[in-house]
Design a protein around this motif. Structure first.
Motif, mmCIF file in Angstrom:
data_model
loop_
_atom_site.group_PDB
_atom_site.id
_atom_site.type_symbol
_atom_site.label_atom_id
_atom_site.label_comp_id
_atom_site.label_asym_id
_atom_site.label_seq_id
_atom_site.Cartn_x
_atom_site.Cartn_y
_atom_site.Cartn_z
ATOM 1 N N GLU A 310 0.838 -1.204 0.000
ATOM 2 C CA GLU A 310 0.000 0.000 0.000
ATOM 3 C C GLU A 310 0.875 1.256 0.000
ATOM 4 O OE1 GLU A 310 -3.976 0.721 1.939
ATOM 5 O OE2 GLU A 310 -2.648 1.546 3.480
ATOM 6 N N VAL A 311 1.921 1.242 0.831
ATOM 7 C CA VAL A 311 2.831 2.394 0.881
ATOM 8 C C VAL A 311 3.437 2.625 -0.498
ATOM 9 C CG1 VAL A 311 5.011 3.249 1.830
ATOM 10 C CG2 VAL A 311 3.331 2.199 3.342
ATOM 11 N N ARG A 312 3.852 1.550 -1.149
ATOM 12 C CA ARG A 312 4.474 1.694 -2.482
ATOM 13 C C ARG A 312 3.498 2.291 -3.484
ATOM 14 N NH1 ARG A 312 7.766 -3.992 -2.348
ATOM 15 N NH2 ARG A 312 9.255 -3.283 -0.799
ATOM 16 N N LYS A 313 2.246 1.914 -3.331
ATOM 17 C CA LYS A 313 1.231 2.443 -4.257
ATOM 18 C C LYS A 313 1.071 3.960 -4.073
ATOM 19 C CE LYS A 313 -3.347 1.501 -6.116
ATOM 20 N NZ LYS A 313 -3.641 2.897 -6.344
ATOM 21 N N LEU A 314 1.322 4.412 -2.847
ATOM 22 C CA LEU A 314 1.168 5.849 -2.571
ATOM 23 C C LEU A 314 2.335 6.678 -3.114
ATOM 24 C CD1 LEU A 314 -0.073 5.730 1.149
ATOM 25 C CD2 LEU A 314 -1.460 5.899 -0.923
ATOM 26 N N LEU A 315 3.432 6.009 -3.403
ATOM 27 C CA LEU A 315 4.620 6.726 -3.871
ATOM 28 C C LEU A 315 4.739 6.682 -5.384
ATOM 29 C CD1 LEU A 315 7.176 5.361 -1.251
ATOM 30 C CD2 LEU A 315 5.745 7.392 -1.103
ATOM 31 N N ARG A 316 5.431 7.713 -5.885
ATOM 32 C CA ARG A 316 5.710 7.704 -7.315
ATOM 33 C C ARG A 316 6.701 6.574 -7.562
ATOM 34 N NH1 ARG A 316 8.223 13.125 -8.564
ATOM 35 N NH2 ARG A 316 10.110 12.098 -7.909
ATOM 36 N N GLY A 317 6.423 5.701 -8.456
ATOM 37 C CA GLY A 317 7.200 4.482 -8.640
ATOM 38 C C GLY A 317 8.672 4.608 -8.879
ATOM 39 N N LEU B 58 1.382 9.773 1.994
ATOM 40 C CA LEU B 58 2.026 9.049 3.099
ATOM 41 C C LEU B 58 1.493 9.518 4.457
ATOM 42 C CD1 LEU B 58 5.906 8.968 2.427
ATOM 43 C CD2 LEU B 58 4.376 7.005 2.521
ATOM 44 N N ASN B 59 1.401 10.838 4.587
ATOM 45 C CA ASN B 59 0.946 11.408 5.865
ATOM 46 C C ASN B 59 -0.541 11.166 6.102
ATOM 47 O OD1 ASN B 59 3.231 13.163 7.248
ATOM 48 N ND2 ASN B 59 3.506 13.281 5.048
ATOM 49 N N LEU B 60 -1.326 11.214 5.024
ATOM 50 C CA LEU B 60 -2.763 10.942 5.172
ATOM 51 C C LEU B 60 -2.999 9.491 5.583
ATOM 52 C CD1 LEU B 60 -4.720 12.836 2.376
ATOM 53 C CD2 LEU B 60 -3.933 13.637 4.587
ATOM 54 N N GLY B 108 -8.258 3.066 -4.321
ATOM 55 C CA GLY B 108 -7.955 1.635 -4.289
ATOM 56 C C GLY B 108 -7.106 1.219 -3.097
ATOM 57 N N THR B 109 -6.771 2.171 -2.216
ATOM 58 C CA THR B 109 -6.044 1.812 -0.991
ATOM 59 C C THR B 109 -7.006 1.945 0.199
ATOM 60 O OG1 THR B 109 -5.320 4.058 -0.429
ATOM 61 C CG2 THR B 109 -3.939 2.816 -1.979
ATOM 62 N N SER B 110 -6.494 1.647 1.383
ATOM 63 C CA SER B 110 -7.359 1.766 2.571
ATOM 64 C C SER B 110 -7.392 3.203 3.102
ATOM 65 C CB SER B 110 -6.829 0.840 3.674
ATOM 66 O OG SER B 110 -5.596 1.346 4.164
ATOM 67 N N VAL B 111 -6.656 4.103 2.450
ATOM 68 C CA VAL B 111 -6.543 5.470 2.982
ATOM 69 C C VAL B 111 -7.809 6.276 2.711
ATOM 70 C CG1 VAL B 111 -5.194 7.614 2.911
ATOM 71 C CG2 VAL B 111 -4.049 5.404 2.546
ATOM 72 N N SER B 112 -8.413 6.777 3.784
ATOM 73 C CA SER B 112 -9.530 7.710 3.623
ATOM 74 C C SER B 112 -9.492 8.655 4.815
ATOM 75 C CB SER B 112 -10.865 6.967 3.537
ATOM 76 O OG SER B 112 -11.297 6.570 4.799
ATOM 77 N N TYR B 113 -9.198 9.902 4.513
ATOM 78 C CA TYR B 113 -8.991 10.874 5.592
ATOM 79 C C TYR B 113 -10.142 11.864 5.612
ATOM 80 C CZ TYR B 113 -6.810 14.806 8.087
ATOM 81 O OH TYR B 113 -6.539 15.826 8.961
ATOM 82 N N SER B 114 -10.847 11.936 6.739
ATOM 83 C CA SER B 114 -12.013 12.821 6.801
ATOM 84 C C SER B 114 -11.640 14.233 7.229
ATOM 85 C CB SER B 114 -13.025 12.252 7.803
ATOM 86 O OG SER B 114 -12.590 12.529 9.125
#
Lengths: 317, 290
Positions: A310-317, B58-60, B108-114
């Motif tokens: 998941e962390v990798r998906k959040l980063l620019r590849g 990342l922070n969210l 598509g990730t579990s991240v959801s910040y209100s």
């Protein structure tokens, strides 16, 4: 009492300077109301109490950048700061006014800004258009989305407050300073400009000399965020040729941080140290850590993020 | 009372002593620190220059987990982690273009910040939520006679409108906490200056000069030690203390301990229990504190 009727008596302590006497403090007492800016207070002191007091002010509306000074230690534009607001913030009717730090004093609150202007001119603060435009065969066109990026950094009024407060400028003569970087980035990122390579040569080494203390962000009266301009300039680093040691180390370090986060979701300190400084440099640090009894923490093995995909998906590849 | 706790990478690594002391102090005060589940790095103060969208995402992710854990405050001992999270949420709220890109990235990730969870500093929680009186009630060892420099550094204070706890040019939280322990707070010129840590990755020569400037300024005001609020200031001012001494050829040290290490001492813990460095222990012993 309505805001309009608010009044207060204030003691303004000015840090004065002459070449003969050096620095000395002088107090002035005056009555202010809700609308009294510091430039107005200084004007009244000069015209009613002491014509020898020297300060700079011109537009009185935060556009010309002349009246930068320290008010209760805070770098501020005197015209944009109301006396009553400062009394309220500090809970005291005694307020100090000093010339900006870093610059050479000339007289009282007036400082020599030559060094500041030199920094600003070093970044070539003007657009270098293409020959086609100069010959009138084409027009300068700027997309709204590009203008959006540049707009903030074009608002600098050359007041010098950010440079006066910047710790890196004071320690490093090769750092151009926050204002020059804001101005430099405004042209570096302008798609109409034609001297990108030359700009990179001027800006990149200096960009890696900023310490990210956010002082410039905090003191800028126009909310320009020069530190953001520097961060965005560093993104151009890879395009620069003839890289200095400072650029190479900086790039290596950033890459080490990225790969540590990409691999584990965290910054593994020892690994980043090794990648940035190499084995020899890291060993030197280890010796100092050992002597202060803190080496054990260098050996702590932190667990990686479980959901690393998941962390990798959040980063620019 | 319980808080979501975000130690950050450094407090779980080279500044582990900060994590140790902070947990002891909170436990003594009867407060629970509930570590954020599977937290990730905040980007260490400069990941946004590499990938601005990724930095916010990342922070969210951390704050989104905090919301799922049922907390609104995520406390951290690290000023850089604090600023990183607060800048990220600020940008996410204010910059519509960036928000759109971040929303695309977190799809598509579990991240959801209100927007309900926010990062807070340990110092803010201690001063504002716990209160100086309650801390005072737990003091077992008065640190009388110890002169402690109150160092703030950068990120806990700046940018003022985003950090928001105390005025950037006129803070007093660190002095307040020192006073509670019975020690004498020492204010010094470079208390709000940069420790130089961010420069260590590109221009260490000047980074060290900035650190030396901070320590020298505290020394000039006769501080025995300084306290600080940041895991990365800890690397710079405490871990590099001997390197600075050697580099600038001086015969003095001003050890830098974390703010909860000072409180921990006053609560009766030994320096060893708090992970305090040898250098600081020597100074504390010479002042008759331990």
């Amino acid at each position: 009492m309505s805001l309009k009727n608010e009044e207060a008596e204030v003691i303004i302590k000015v840090k004065r300077y002459t070449q003969e006497k050096g620095f000395y403090w002088q107090e002035y007492k005056l009555k202010v109301d809700r609308f009294t800016q510091f430039t107005e207070a200084l004007r009244r002191i000069k015209s009613e109490q002491d014509p020898t007091l020297a300060y700079r002010a011109s537009c009185h509306m935060a556009v010309c950048g002349s009246c930068g000074m320290k008010i209760n230690g805070e770098p501020k534009l005197a015209c944009k700061t109301l006396v009553l607001d400062v009394i309220k913030k500090y809970g005291s009717n005694v307020i100090t006014i000093e010339p900006m730090d870093y610059f050479k004093p000339v007289k009282d609150l007036v400082v020599d800004l030559d060094d500041f202007y030199n920094r600003m001119h070093k970044v070539k603060p003007r657009l270098y258009p293409s020959n086609e435009v100069l010959e009138g065969k084409a027009e300068h066109r700027l997309k709204p989305e590009d203008q959006k990026v540049l707009w903030k950094f074009a608002q600098c009024i050359w007041c010098g407050l950010c440079v006066s407060a910047c710790p890196a400028v004071q320690e490093d003569p090769e750092f151009l300073g926050p204002a020059a970087h804001a101005k430099g980035f405004r042209f570096l990122a302008d798609p109409r400009d034609t001297i990108t390579e030359e700009r990179l040569k001027i800006l990149i080494d200096s960009a890696w000399r900023c310490t990210y203390c956010y002082m410039c962000y905090n003191v800028c009266p126009r909310d320009i965020e020069p530190v953001t301009a520097i961060k965005k300039t560093r993104a151009f680093s890879r395009l620069a040729k003839d890289k200095t040691e400072v650029i190479k180390t900086g790039e290596k370090h950033t890459e080490a941080v990225h790969s540590s986060i990409f691999d584990s979701g965290k910054i593994m300190g020892s690994r980043v140290y090794l990648s940035t400084y190499g084995l020899l440099g890291s060993m030197k640090e280890m010796i100092f850590l050992m002597q202060s009894g803190k080496l054990k923490y260098a050996l702590v093995k932190e667990k990686a993020v479980e959901n690393i995909q998941e962390v990798r998906k959040l980063l620019r590849g | 009372m319980a808080y979501a706790y975000y130690p950050g990478c450094t407090a779980h690594g080279l500044s582990k002593d900060i994590d140790i002391a902070t947990k002891k102090v909170f436990e003594t005060l009867g407060l629970k620190l509930d570590e954020v589940k599977d937290w990730n790095c905040c980007g260490g103060g400069f990941y946004d220059e590499y990938d601005e969208v990724g930095h916010v995402a990342l922070n969210l992710r951390n704050l989104s987990i905090v919301e799922k854990m049922g907390y609104q405050k995520m406390v951290t001992p690290c000023s850089v982690c604090l600023q990183s999270h607060r800048l990220a949420t600020h940008k996410y709220k204010e910059n519509k273009d960036l928000k759109k890109e971040v929303d695309d990235r977190i799809k598509g990730t579990s991240v959801s910040y209100s927007g309900s969870a926010q990062a807070e500093h340990i110092v803010w929680v201690l001063v504002r939520d716990v209160g100086l009186q309650k801390i005072k009630e737990r003091i077992k060892r008065q640190l009388t006679g110890l002169k402690v420099g109150a160092y703030y550094g950068c990120q806990m204070l700046r940018p003022e409108e985003i950090m928001g706890f105390e005025p950037a040019f006129n803070p007093h939280s660190m002095e307040d906490l020192i006073r509670v322990t019975g020690a004498t707070p020492v204010s010094f010129k470079a208390a709000k200056s940069c420790c130089g840590f961010p420069l260590m990755g590109s221009n260490p020569k000047v980074g060290l000069r900035l650190a030396y400037g901070v320590l020298k300024s505290a020394k000039e005001e006769q501080a025995d030690i300084i306290i600080h609020p940041c895991s990365l200031c800890h690397l710079q001012l405490d871990n590099l203390q001997l390197r600075i001494k050697a580099e600038f050829n001086v015969n003095w040290v001003v050890p830098a301990i974390y703010v909860t290490q000072l409180l921990g001492l006053a609560f009766g813990f030994s320096p060893e229990e708090l992970g305090i460095s040898k250098l600081a222990q020597e100074v504390l012993a010479s002042r008759g504190i331990v």
